[in-house]
Write an enzyme that holds these catalytic residues in place. Structure first.
Site, PDB file in Angstrom:
ATOM      1  N   LYS A  82     -20.741 -24.533 -29.870  1.00  0.00           N
ATOM      2  CA  LYS A  82     -20.975 -23.954 -28.537  1.00  0.00           C
ATOM      3  C   LYS A  82     -20.819 -25.062 -27.520  1.00  0.00           C
ATOM      4  CE  LYS A  82     -22.224 -20.003 -26.635  1.00  0.00           C
ATOM      5  NZ  LYS A  82     -22.064 -18.623 -27.167  1.00  0.00           N
ATOM      6  N   ASP A 119     -18.256 -17.139 -22.730  1.00  0.00           N
ATOM      7  CA  ASP A 119     -19.674 -16.769 -22.811  1.00  0.00           C
ATOM      8  C   ASP A 119     -20.077 -16.529 -21.356  1.00  0.00           C
ATOM      9  OD1 ASP A 119     -22.071 -16.723 -24.857  1.00  0.00           O
ATOM     10  OD2 ASP A 119     -22.878 -17.753 -23.120  1.00  0.00           O
TER      11      ASP A 119
HETATM   12  P1  NDP Z   1     -21.181 -12.607 -18.139  1.00  0.00           P
HETATM   13  O1  NDP Z   1     -21.161 -13.889 -17.426  1.00  0.00           O
HETATM   14  O2  NDP Z   1     -19.976 -11.763 -18.157  1.00  0.00           O
HETATM   15  O3  NDP Z   1     -22.395 -11.704 -17.643  1.00  0.00           O
HETATM   16  C1  NDP Z   1     -23.698 -12.152 -17.713  1.00  0.00           C
HETATM   17  C2  NDP Z   1     -24.612 -11.111 -17.110  1.00  0.00           C
HETATM   18  O4  NDP Z   1     -25.968 -11.477 -17.361  1.00  0.00           O
HETATM   19  C3  NDP Z   1     -24.489 -11.001 -15.607  1.00  0.00           C
HETATM   20  O5  NDP Z   1     -24.804  -9.707 -15.208  1.00  0.00           O
HETATM   21  C4  NDP Z   1     -25.530 -12.007 -15.132  1.00  0.00           C
HETATM   22  O6  NDP Z   1     -26.005 -11.767 -13.837  1.00  0.00           O
HETATM   23  C5  NDP Z   1     -26.626 -11.807 -16.147  1.00  0.00           C
HETATM   24  N1  NDP Z   1     -27.365 -13.051 -16.311  1.00  0.00           N
HETATM   25  C6  NDP Z   1     -26.867 -14.247 -16.707  1.00  0.00           C
HETATM   26  N2  NDP Z   1     -27.830 -15.177 -16.699  1.00  0.00           N
HETATM   27  C7  NDP Z   1     -28.936 -14.557 -16.291  1.00  0.00           C
HETATM   28  C8  NDP Z   1     -30.260 -14.994 -16.083  1.00  0.00           C
HETATM   29  N3  NDP Z   1     -30.627 -16.272 -16.295  1.00  0.00           N
HETATM   30  N4  NDP Z   1     -31.169 -14.068 -15.667  1.00  0.00           N
HETATM   31  C9  NDP Z   1     -30.801 -12.781 -15.434  1.00  0.00           C
HETATM   32  N5  NDP Z   1     -29.556 -12.321 -15.604  1.00  0.00           N
HETATM   33  C10 NDP Z   1     -28.650 -13.194 -16.031  1.00  0.00           C
HETATM   34  O7  NDP Z   1     -21.611 -12.993 -19.640  1.00  0.00           O
HETATM   35  P2  NDP Z   1     -21.455 -12.127 -20.981  1.00  0.00           P
HETATM   36  O8  NDP Z   1     -21.568 -10.685 -20.697  1.00  0.00           O
HETATM   37  O9  NDP Z   1     -20.274 -12.646 -21.694  1.00  0.00           O
HETATM   38  O10 NDP Z   1     -22.740 -12.630 -21.791  1.00  0.00           O
HETATM   39  C11 NDP Z   1     -23.982 -11.928 -21.788  1.00  0.00           C
HETATM   40  C12 NDP Z   1     -24.786 -12.311 -23.017  1.00  0.00           C
HETATM   41  O11 NDP Z   1     -24.036 -11.964 -24.195  1.00  0.00           O
HETATM   42  C13 NDP Z   1     -25.090 -13.804 -23.176  1.00  0.00           C
HETATM   43  O12 NDP Z   1     -26.345 -13.941 -23.803  1.00  0.00           O
HETATM   44  C14 NDP Z   1     -23.988 -14.282 -24.118  1.00  0.00           C
HETATM   45  O13 NDP Z   1     -24.380 -15.447 -24.809  1.00  0.00           O
HETATM   46  C15 NDP Z   1     -23.909 -13.086 -25.046  1.00  0.00           C
HETATM   47  N6  NDP Z   1     -22.675 -12.961 -25.820  1.00  0.00           N
HETATM   48  C16 NDP Z   1     -21.459 -12.920 -25.218  1.00  0.00           C
HETATM   49  C17 NDP Z   1     -20.315 -12.767 -25.970  1.00  0.00           C
HETATM   50  C18 NDP Z   1     -18.971 -12.636 -25.355  1.00  0.00           C
HETATM   51  O14 NDP Z   1     -18.020 -12.408 -26.099  1.00  0.00           O
HETATM   52  N7  NDP Z   1     -18.824 -12.761 -24.051  1.00  0.00           N
HETATM   53  C19 NDP Z   1     -20.389 -12.691 -27.436  1.00  0.00           C
HETATM   54  C20 NDP Z   1     -21.720 -12.668 -27.973  1.00  0.00           C
HETATM   55  C21 NDP Z   1     -22.810 -12.817 -27.169  1.00  0.00           C
HETATM   56  P3  NDP Z   1     -25.539 -12.726 -12.631  1.00  0.00           P
HETATM   57  O15 NDP Z   1     -24.114 -12.323 -12.357  1.00  0.00           O
HETATM   58  O16 NDP Z   1     -26.470 -12.442 -11.521  1.00  0.00           O
HETATM   59  O17 NDP Z   1     -25.638 -14.140 -13.135  1.00  0.00           O
HETATM   60  O1  2IT Z   2     -22.011 -15.941 -28.490  1.00  0.00           O
HETATM   61  C1  2IT Z   2     -20.867 -15.647 -28.912  1.00  0.00           C
HETATM   62  O2  2IT Z   2     -20.692 -15.240 -30.055  1.00  0.00           O
HETATM   63  C2  2IT Z   2     -19.728 -15.783 -27.999  1.00  0.00           C
HETATM   64  N1  2IT Z   2     -19.935 -16.121 -26.837  1.00  0.00           N
HETATM   65  C3  2IT Z   2     -18.339 -15.521 -28.489  1.00  0.00           C
HETATM   66  C4  2IT Z   2     -17.793 -16.729 -29.195  1.00  0.00           C
HETATM   67  C5  2IT Z   2     -16.342 -16.656 -29.584  1.00  0.00           C
HETATM   68  O3  2IT Z   2     -15.864 -17.672 -30.107  1.00  0.00           O
HETATM   69  O4  2IT Z   2     -15.696 -15.630 -29.393  1.00  0.00           O
END
Ligand code: NDP
Ligand code: 2IT
Length: 446
Positions: free
Chosen positions: A126, A166
């Site tokens: 990561k 992420d």
């Molecule tokens: P994005 O940046 O696309 O979206 C994040 C969302 O969460 C936004 O709505 C953001 O609001 C909100 N957010 C982020 N930080 C905070 C915080 N500290 N408090 C409150 N709201 C918050 O990210 P993703 O959708 O990609 O990721 C969301 C979650 O999913 C994370 O935990 C990530 O690790 C996990 N994840 C993502 C994967 C992926 O493929 N993208 C895979 C597996 C897990 P704001 O815009 O106001 O910051």
């Molecule tokens: O938390 C996660 O699994 C991710 N943000 C996706 C990682 C990846 O390599 O696709």
């Protein structure tokens, strides 16, 4: 607490001071694994748990860049190369002002188990930076990404370490990072996943985490003869994972009634349908605005500074960030009749909240199992890059569904208790551990 866990955690805390999220993630895994390791002493003798909690390599670097005013800005960049026993390091990059070493180590640690669960040959890693993309121009984001990659490129590679998105890293950022890598190395390889479809990306990768978490919810529900049809679903976040979870839940007959961002949440009791979701996608991905605009547009309630867990629902999908459901909120969800939690985010429930879910014996799918569809589809993107042949939407989606089913089966295999209750926490931790541990033993003391 089990004294063996207590002793192990004292060592972890002493070695990694101040890294609270890392301690939290390790403790949850240790609680599942220590009893299992005691029954399987070869893992104990090989000190697998002690080794697995120590990153193979931690890279920290300066990221200087020029903002639009011509002023120099300095951020800190990281890549945690946690474990490469079953494949090259694989995991996302997070750009958020809260990023620090402890947060990235927790995420890299979780990634090792998650990637193992996918059944694909990927180790765990990561990275990211404390850079805040909010309020920055496209040019500023590009200059930051170019500077970040100017150091990172020497540490990664299609067979070494493959970053992805992420929080704060989506298609735009992956594009700038890929462009700079290609320029520095003079190589067009699958070194990043989440690439654009015209330049080596995979269909369904953008959708995969949200879709996968929904498929996982469906699998959990089916163990109790239930399905998503007619279910009310509370979702937090409004980014990549939240958007595509909303799409898939709706498609599968559920009704999503909340979305949030770091400022607050909206409650739409009539449900966030296809057209409203289109508005959210445009708002978040193009205009990069705040979720309260949804409330204004559709005349629904907006709760400033609040999280959505007080809203009555059948299913909750925390899809924003770590520790976004606390004990009180977990109790509220259960009291209001919530029967299933499928975590799209990484470690969104605090340890006390997890305990509430497990004690109440509802269906609780922890992030490392429920959200593994994202990285799994990244693995499928790597396969397509290696073959230099793309798969169709249907082929990738079909493979994603099979993978989520397999992950669920692994959780059932390792997590089913004497009374028949499936503890998905134990199931995912032990199920993810075994393959990595066996590989580490086979490869000697490295
Ligand atoms: P994005 O940046 O696309 O979206 C994040 C969302 O969460 C936004 O709505 C953001 O609001 C909100 N957010 C982020 N930080 C905070 C915080 N500290 N408090 C409150 N709201 C918050 O990210 P993703 O959708 O990609 O990721 C969301 C979650 O999913 C994370 O935990 C990530 O690790 C996990 N994840 C993502 C994967 C992926 O493929 N993208 C895979 C597996 C897990 P704001 O815009 O106001 O910051
Ligand atoms: O938390 C996660 O699994 C991710 N943000 C996706 C990682 C990846 O390599 O696709």
């Amino acid at each position: 607490m089990d004294p063996r866990v207590q002793q192990f955690m004292a060592m972890i805390r002493a070695k990694n001071p101040g890294e609270n999220e890392f301690h939290q993630a390790v403790q949850e895994v240790a609680e599942s694994l220590i009893p299992y390791i005691d029954e399987n002493p070869r893992y104990k003798h090989a000190k697998i748990l002690e080794r697995i909690a120590e990153p193979e390599r931690t890279i920290i670097f300066r990221v200087p860049w020029l903002d639009d005013k011509g002023e120099i800005q300095i951020n800190r960049g990281y890549r945690i190369e946690m474990n490469s026993a079953i494949g090259p390091y694989k995991g996302g990059l997070r750009l958020h002002p809260t990023v620090n070493l402890g947060i990235l180590k927790f995420l890299a640690f979780e990634q090792v188990f998650k990637n193992s669960l996918t059944t694909l040959p990927m180790g765990g890693g990561k990275g990211g930076s404390d850079f805040d993309p909010k309020g920055k121009s496209d040019n500023e984001v590009m200059r930051f990404c170019q500077s970040f990659m100017s150091e990172l490129f020497r540490h990664i590679g299609a067979d070494t370490d493959i970053p992805a998105g992420d929080i704060g890293v989506g298609g735009r950022e992956i594009g700038y990072l890929f462009g700079q890598y290609k320029r520095l190395k003079n190589e067009f390889t699958g070194v990043l996943t989440g690439k654009g479809i015209e330049w080596g990306g995979s269909l369904i990768r953008p959708e995969a985490t949200g879709y996968g978490a929904t498929y996982f919810a469906q699998e959990m529900l089916s163990t109790r003869g239930e399905s998503l049809t007619g279910k009310v679903v509370c979702i937090s976040g409004s980014g990549n994972v939240a958007q595509f979870a909303t799409e898939k839940v709706t498609e599968m007959g559920g009704k999503v009634v909340t979305l949030s961002d770091s400022n607050g949440f909206i409650y739409d009791p009539r449900g966030i349908d296809k057209e409203k979701l289109k508005f959210v996608m445009e708002l978040k991905n193009t205009r990069r605005g705040r979720i309260n605009e949804y409330a204004e547009k559709y005349g629904v309630e907006y709760f400033e500074g609040k999280r959505p867990w007080s809203i009555k629902c059948d299913i909750a999908m925390p899809n924003a960030t770590q520790n976004e459901i606390n004990e009180e909120e977990a109790k509220m969800l259960v009291k209001n009749g919530c029967i299933c939690i499928s975590e799209g985010a990484n470690m969104p429930s605090t340890p006390d909240a997890v305990e509430v879910f497990l004690k109440s014996k509802i269906l609780y799918g922890p992030g490392k199992a429920a959200n593994a569809g994202g990285v799994a589809t990244s693995g499928l993107e790597m396969t397509q890059n290696s073959m230099r042949l793309p798969w169709s939407r249907e082929e990738v989606d079909e493979k994603l569904q099979v993978i989520m089913k397999n992950i669920h089966n692994t959780c059932v295999k390792y997590g089913t208790k004497e009374d028949g209750f499936i503890n998905y926490v134990d199931g995912a931790n032990i199920g993810g551990f075994v393959k990595v541990a066996n590989a580490m033993i086979a490869q000697g003391v490295v």
